[in-house]
Design an enzyme around this catalytic site. Sequence first.
Site, PDB file in Angstrom:
ATOM      1  N   ASP A  71     147.117   1.086 -69.071  1.00 53.52           N
ATOM      2  CA  ASP A  71     147.535   1.847 -67.772  1.00 53.52           C
ATOM      3  C   ASP A  71     148.952   3.397 -68.832  1.00 53.52           C
ATOM      4  OD1 ASP A  71     145.871   2.091 -65.435  1.00 53.52           O
ATOM      5  OD2 ASP A  71     147.109   0.424 -64.924  1.00 53.52           O
ATOM      6  N   LYS A 188     134.691   3.926 -42.858  1.00 49.96           N
ATOM      7  CA  LYS A 188     136.034   3.512 -41.698  1.00 49.96           C
ATOM      8  C   LYS A 188     137.654   2.817 -42.529  1.00 49.96           C
ATOM      9  CE  LYS A 188     133.241   0.801 -38.760  1.00 49.96           C
ATOM     10  NZ  LYS A 188     133.032   0.792 -37.775  1.00 49.96           N
ATOM     11  N   THR A 189     138.769   3.430 -41.457  1.00 47.32           N
ATOM     12  CA  THR A 189     139.772   3.368 -42.038  1.00 47.32           C
ATOM     13  C   THR A 189     140.869   2.858 -41.446  1.00 47.32           C
ATOM     14  OG1 THR A 189     140.560   4.088 -39.286  1.00 47.32           O
ATOM     15  CG2 THR A 189     139.361   5.562 -41.408  1.00 47.32           C
ATOM     16  N   PRO A 191     141.230  -0.915 -43.268  1.00 46.53           N
ATOM     17  CA  PRO A 191     141.994  -1.404 -44.469  1.00 46.53           C
ATOM     18  C   PRO A 191     142.729  -0.778 -44.453  1.00 46.53           C
ATOM     19  CG  PRO A 191     139.560  -1.936 -44.321  1.00 46.53           C
ATOM     20  CD  PRO A 191     139.435  -0.430 -43.047  1.00 46.53           C
ATOM     21  N   THR A 192     142.686   0.961 -44.518  1.00 47.37           N
ATOM     22  CA  THR A 192     143.850   1.206 -44.266  1.00 47.37           C
ATOM     23  C   THR A 192     144.650   1.806 -43.660  1.00 47.37           C
ATOM     24  OG1 THR A 192     142.491   2.867 -45.885  1.00 47.37           O
ATOM     25  CG2 THR A 192     144.233   4.617 -44.978  1.00 47.37           C
ATOM     26  N   GLY A 354     140.752  -8.168 -82.497  1.00 40.74           N
ATOM     27  CA  GLY A 354     140.781  -9.057 -82.202  1.00 40.74           C
ATOM     28  C   GLY A 354     141.689 -10.229 -82.630  1.00 40.74           C
ATOM     29  N   CYS A 381     140.864  -2.805 -87.765  1.00 42.04           N
ATOM     30  CA  CYS A 381     142.450  -4.077 -87.501  1.00 42.04           C
ATOM     31  C   CYS A 381     141.946  -4.991 -88.242  1.00 42.04           C
ATOM     32  CB  CYS A 381     142.788  -4.377 -85.824  1.00 42.04           C
ATOM     33  SG  CYS A 381     143.873  -5.730 -86.252  1.00 42.04           S
ATOM     34  N   LEU A 382     141.288  -6.128 -87.022  1.00 41.08           N
ATOM     35  CA  LEU A 382     140.264  -7.389 -87.186  1.00 41.08           C
ATOM     36  C   LEU A 382     138.808  -7.125 -88.139  1.00 41.08           C
ATOM     37  CD1 LEU A 382     139.655 -10.116 -87.630  1.00 41.08           C
ATOM     38  CD2 LEU A 382     138.972 -10.429 -84.686  1.00 41.08           C
ATOM     39  N   GLN A 385     139.179  -6.677 -91.486  1.00 44.59           N
ATOM     40  CA  GLN A 385     139.316  -7.770 -92.539  1.00 44.59           C
ATOM     41  C   GLN A 385     138.014  -8.711 -92.293  1.00 44.59           C
ATOM     42  OE1 GLN A 385     142.232  -9.734 -89.580  1.00 44.59           O
ATOM     43  NE2 GLN A 385     143.878  -8.761 -90.630  1.00 44.59           N
ATOM     44  N   HIS A 506     145.340   0.765 -85.828  1.00 44.81           N
ATOM     45  CA  HIS A 506     144.774   0.761 -84.141  1.00 44.81           C
ATOM     46  C   HIS A 506     144.908   2.597 -84.179  1.00 44.81           C
ATOM     47  CE1 HIS A 506     143.503  -3.744 -82.723  1.00 44.81           C
ATOM     48  NE2 HIS A 506     144.788  -3.444 -83.763  1.00 44.81           N
ATOM     49  N   GLU A 508     142.562   4.054 -82.246  1.00 44.06           N
ATOM     50  CA  GLU A 508     142.447   4.508 -81.211  1.00 44.06           C
ATOM     51  C   GLU A 508     143.660   4.826 -79.803  1.00 44.06           C
ATOM     52  OE1 GLU A 508     142.345  -0.291 -81.147  1.00 44.06           O
ATOM     53  OE2 GLU A 508     142.175   1.797 -82.858  1.00 44.06           O
TER      54      GLU A 508
END
EC number: 6.3.4.2
Length: 549
Positions: A71, A188-189, A191-192, A354, A381-382, A385, A506, A508
Amino acid sequence: MTKYVFVTGGVVSSIGKGIVAASLGRLLKSRGYSVTILKLDPYINVDPGTMSPFQHGEVFVTNDGAETDLDLGHYERFTDTDVSKLNNVTTGSIYQSVINKERRGDYMGGTVQVIPHITNEIKERIRRVAHDTNPDVVIVEVGGTVGDIESLPFLEAIRQFRKDVGRENVLYIHVTYILHIPTAGEMKTKPTQHSVKELRSIGIQPDILVCRSDRPLSVGIKDKISEFCDVPVRAVITCQDAQTIYAVPLNLEREGLAHQAITLLGLEQRQPDLRDWEILVDRICNPSRAVTIAIVGKYVRLSDAYISVVEALRHAAVALDAEVKVEWVSAEAVEERGAGYFLNNVDGAVVPGGFGSRGIDGKVSAIEFSRGHRLPFLGLCLGMQCSVIEWARHTAGLAANSTEFDPQTPNPVISLLPEQADVVDLGGTMRLGLWPCRLQEGTLAHRLYGETLVYERHRHRYEFNNAYRKAIIEAGFQISGASPDERLVEIIELADHPYFIATQFHPEFKSRPNKPHPLFFGLVRAALERKETERLPASPAPVPLPSAV
């Protein structure tokens, strides 16, 4: 006075609290407010660095070398702000800190308990982020689902926090799910309602409800939720499933989330500037062309294991007015059926990072196919290699391997970093975080970056063995990037290939929607050129977004 927003979740896990938190951060920044986002994770691991990608997904690495929850990648990409180790707190790290204090005698012989010692430590971590970054607003995502026993100390801590800093400085947002029953044709409410009831039993009354759904909430449904959950109708926010996660901030803006949050926190209402974000979303949703890129990995059963790679590909595609269709390829399946079976009909390939020997020969085969068939390729990375191993085996004729996979290999083209030789613990002991890389002028890497010294994020224990440095250059590889002291090979590339480049770092992790990473831009551009012949931009053209506050 810093304001605090706590985001909790109910009904089901993986409901999208992180995207809601990141979206609110984007909306506040569009109004000129400075924001930082903190994730509280209820697992007992000190950090996710040693957790299986199948269980946890990607480990996101920050500039300061923290191994964190995925996150935090969303937080950086949405707010265009770097986070740090302070922005991820786990139950394990809290208990570790409290136990260390107890061993030192900090508690003066007192009985150490969840309340107040654990809850005080949690609150101190939240205050520390606010102190060190001094934002206008701290957004805190509480991991897990309300009702989970693991989350109770965190929920108690955030309940106390409102009393500590003043009610006017704290806002509670609860993300929940509204079910639609197709056979009944109803939403359906219940569960909330039960989720809010559970939260209220802890002592937290949500100020805003963000309701995930696959369709808009009717006025009647919002009225019902408002009545039973004791939340004003204007604070019942629809969060409908979107075509792209980058559309969520715009959807929540239309629903009035930021306006309600700013009002309840007593902040000044300001006009948002989301024009450039709207352009970004429009380009994502309406590409003029498409390209298919394979991700050949070990953990492809869970796409979240490579979420930053996928997002980086998408960022590059947006800059090229294109869409990337990801073809997931299991490295183990390549070992069984051959690389051609999976890569014959794609336009480019990525071999990501990995650990461990499983699937390595499949990755090597995919790299051999990409090199031999001139398929645009990016190794991470890997992946770098394995590119070296592939060259050694199929070009140099060496029985080569990495000492990670075969400690007795006669040709260890990849070996352990010297400083890792005496390391015993696995957690937090790799080469981590932001490190400099000096690029060789005239290389593909240098042309893509447009500068000589760059900084990239790392997460590895093994490196290219410099004993084979001369041989790899003689075989046609260019070492286009290395550490400033020339000890560590960072980037290799093939000059006589349309696009073959591999990195020890990395890239990314540094890609943003408005600033695609140059190496991913280069890959997608080369893949498009393979598919079509029209002329494309020569360098990344960032999608303009509001600058970071």
